[in-house]
Design a protein around this motif. Structure first.
Motif, short mmCIF file in Angstrom:
data_model
loop_
_atom_site.label_atom_id
_atom_site.label_comp_id
_atom_site.label_asym_id
_atom_site.label_seq_id
_atom_site.Cartn_x
_atom_site.Cartn_y
_atom_site.Cartn_z
N HIS A 284 103.47 26.66 52.91
CA HIS A 284 102.86 25.78 54.13
C HIS A 284 102.24 26.39 54.92
O HIS A 284 101.39 25.65 55.71
CB HIS A 284 104.30 24.92 54.59
N ALA B 170 103.56 18.29 60.36
CA ALA B 170 102.34 18.58 60.84
C ALA B 170 101.30 17.47 61.10
O ALA B 170 100.14 17.66 61.55
CB ALA B 170 101.88 19.83 60.36
N GLY C 18 102.40 24.01 59.70
CA GLY C 18 102.80 23.42 58.42
C GLY C 18 103.78 22.31 58.03
O GLY C 18 104.57 22.46 58.96
N CYS D 218 99.27 19.25 54.31
CA CYS D 218 100.61 19.43 55.21
C CYS D 218 101.69 18.95 54.15
O CYS D 218 102.71 19.74 54.26
CB CYS D 218 100.40 18.79 56.40
#
Lengths: 350, 158
Positions: A118, A279, A275, A307
């Motif tokens: 992420h 997000a 992330g 994301c």
């Protein structure tokens, strides 16, 4: 070492079957099949449904990704797959597929940490990450602050109870909004007043102590929203859903941004990457940019599609590891529902 | 059936701890209560009694989590059954755990988890009607012979 490896990434930790293909840090394909519609009627993800949906979607999603990237499986240099954390049954579908591909193609497989993906995924959109960054990971299952230095991830803080995305889902449930709650609250909050109700900011008081400076707690906030709604109903006052949504959302993003920037200040690192599914929240993006600018911290947030869970983030992490000379996983690696961020690759052969 | 009033999060954890101290392998505890009533808080105390060192967080997203406990004590299986459509089958959770060797605590488990065992404890947490009051009413009921009147007495505590 190949400088621009062609890596296929597989992500099945929750309800999205994601297959991404990258060449170096260039995104070639990012195909996602979601079983979210099947879960929506349950108000959440059901493990058994997720596993079966992954099984059905896996081969078609791989074929689509190859077609979009215009590559053949025999061109692939390495496979990357989410080894954890996540739902064990769901992870197993991805890791079994990855092992089969690696074995059949005679190429290495990297069983990687979903959370690290992420953060690293932002390289696909905004280019190479600085050597040291603070990562804020916020999703339905995770809320944590991490530090990435070179190839090493370190945890700085995490939630003590509910994840941020989970708080969104549960408050949406309280307000009668559909699942998943995040996008709905984001939408409804636009017409509400974020100062209408002063909801609590968890673990931000002086008495919460230095040990909790970078930890999160969203359970008390959820309780406060439940109590407020009940009080209003008992008093015979109508509840303004937009005001509750906006005030709740403000409490969450206030704490997230405060703590993420506190991590930057504590470590002296001037770069923040956000992330995870939360997000994608528009208010979080706006407030993070505004507050970071004031103290000279740069903020990078991938576009919403990168994301949420996807295969591209796993491919990006695999490619980064390969280029940096990381050792691949042994084919005997096992999936795991709990995986600390410090373990970026599972079961490395010595 | 027995009950008590709980005023703070710390007292809710202490109640969980008293339950945890009396737990044995194969025990099932069914937790009921609205959002924000303190179910996970109680499980945090219960885990502490079993020697769980990691943070016990909400299992909502992953449905179930297995926590490692002290050597000699049963592992803790923490489940959120809210999203499970029908009765809970232990095997459906896909856990690396054995029911007979674990203490299983199921949040939102009423009507879904009871068939897992003929003996279980139900813990029902109710927030005070007045939304401004932090007090919780906790009712504890034993089903089957496993939990004795003495157990309940010790759980309700001083």
């Amino acid at each position: 070492m190949i400088s621009e490896p062609l890596v296929l990434g597989i992500e099945t930790s929750c309800d999205e079957t994601g297959v991404g293909i990258v060449r170096g840090a260039t995104l070639l394909a990012d195909e996602v099949a979601s079983s979210i519609d099947e879960h929506a009627r349950f108000g959440g993800v059901v493990p058994e449904i997720a596993s079966r949906a992954h099984l059905e979607a896996m081969v078609p999603t791989i074929e689509r990704a190859c077609a979009v990237a215009n590559v053949k499986l025999s061109d692939i240099d390495a496979i990357a797959v989410t080894g954890g954390p996540g739902l064990v049954g769901a992870l197993l579908v991805g890791t079994a597929s990855a092992k089969a591909l690696a074995l059949a193609l005679g190429i290495p497989v990297f069983a990687v940490n979903h959370l690290a993906g992420h953060i690293v995924v932002d390289e696909l959109e905004h280019g190479p990450l600085p050597d040291s960054v603070i990562g804020l990971l916020v999703s339905g299952g995770h809320s944590s602050l991490v530090q990435l230095t070179g190839s090493d991830f370190q945890s700085l803080g995490a939630t003590l109870d509910d994840a941020a995305g989970e708080a969104f889902d549960k408050v949406a449930r309280l307000l009668g909004l559909p699942f998943p709650g995040g996008p709905w609250i984001d939408e409804v909050a636009r017409s509400g007043d974020e100062r209408a109700i002063a909801f609590p900011r968890g673990l931000t008081a002086a008495h919460d102590g230095a040990a909790n400076r970078l930890n999160f707690s969203f359970s008390g906030l959820k309780t406060a929203v439940a109590r407020w709604v009940k009080q209003q109903e008992q008093a015979g006052i109508g509840v303004s859903v937009p005001d509750v949504a906006a005030s709740f959302q403000e409490a969450v993003v206030d704490v997230l941004t405060q703590k993420a920037l506190a991590a930057c200040q504590d470590t002296g690192i001037e770069h923040l990457v956000i992330g995870g599914g939360v997000a994608a929240n528009s208010r979080l993006r706006a407030l993070a940019l505004e507050r970071a600018a004031r103290i000279g911290v740069s903020v990078r947030i991938p576009r919403p599609g990168l994301c949420t869970d996807n295969g591209a983030m796993i491919a990006a992490l695999g490619s980064r590891l390969l280029v940096r000379g990381a050792i691949a996983s042994d084919l005997s690696f096992a999936t795991t529902s709990v995986l600390p961020i410090e373990t970026v690759v599972l079961n490395v052969l010595n | 059936m027995t009950g008590l009033e709980v005023q703070t999060a710390e007292s809710m954890q202490a109640l969980g701890e008293r339950i945890g101290h009396r737990c044995r392998p194969g025990d099932l505890i069914v937790l009921a209560g609205d959002l924000g009533s303190g179910k996970t808080t109680l499980v945090q105390g219960l885990g502490r009694a079993l020697g769980v060192t990691e943070q016990i967080t909400s299992p909502t997203f992953v449905i179930a989590r297995v926590h490692v406990t002290d050597i000699g004590l049963p592992q803790l299986v923490h489940v959120d059954a809210y999203r499970l459509g029908s009765v809970l089958e232990f095997d459906d959770l896909g856990l690396d755990a054995d029911f007979a060797e674990s203490v299983m605590v199921v949040e939102w488990g009423e009507g879904k988890a009871e068939q897992l065992s003929s003996d279980y404890l139900t813990v029902q947490i109710v927030r005070a009607d007045d939304g401004s009051d932090e007090t919780r009413r906790v009712d504890i009921r034993a089903v089957g012979d496993r939990w004795t009147a003495r157990d309940l007495e010790l759980i309700v505590g001083p």
